[in-house]
Design a protein around this motif. Sequence first.
Motif, mmCIF file in Angstrom:
data_model
loop_
_atom_site.group_PDB
_atom_site.id
_atom_site.type_symbol
_atom_site.label_atom_id
_atom_site.label_comp_id
_atom_site.label_asym_id
_atom_site.label_seq_id
_atom_site.Cartn_x
_atom_site.Cartn_y
_atom_site.Cartn_z
ATOM 1 N N HIS A 82 5.247 -5.313 -5.262
ATOM 2 C CA HIS A 82 5.809 -6.650 -5.482
ATOM 3 C C HIS A 82 4.724 -7.721 -5.378
ATOM 4 O O HIS A 82 4.086 -7.881 -4.352
ATOM 5 N N GLU A 109 5.292 -9.278 -16.687
ATOM 6 C CA GLU A 109 5.985 -8.004 -16.854
ATOM 7 C C GLU A 109 5.079 -6.881 -17.346
ATOM 8 O O GLU A 109 5.206 -5.740 -16.922
ATOM 9 N N TYR A 168 2.956 -5.776 -14.436
ATOM 10 C CA TYR A 168 3.796 -5.019 -13.512
ATOM 11 C C TYR A 168 4.035 -3.608 -14.044
ATOM 12 O O TYR A 168 3.962 -2.634 -13.293
#
Length: 91
Positions: free
Chosen positions: A60, A66, A69
């Motif tokens: 996290h 995105e 991630y």
Amino acid sequence: MSLTSLPQLISYSSLLSVSPLSTLMSAPPGMLAWAFVSTSPNMLSGISAVTAQLAYNDLHDPSLDEREYARHVSAYAVVTGLASIMLAAAG
């Protein structure tokens, strides 16, 4: 090969407040590795609530977009898979 982890990936993305596309982008590396390494026709090593929470705690970072991630989750999945293989080989 049946991939049971895809519905889980989509549902966990909603828990993480990211789009389902970003979690689906992280899936192919593990699936391809499974296809080349495993002799099993079923991929039943999908993520569970516990591993999803651990991954979320480890990965996290609100500053990641995105795609970044998805790259982090892919690398995390590959490292976890390699560790599982080494542990299985060690007995």
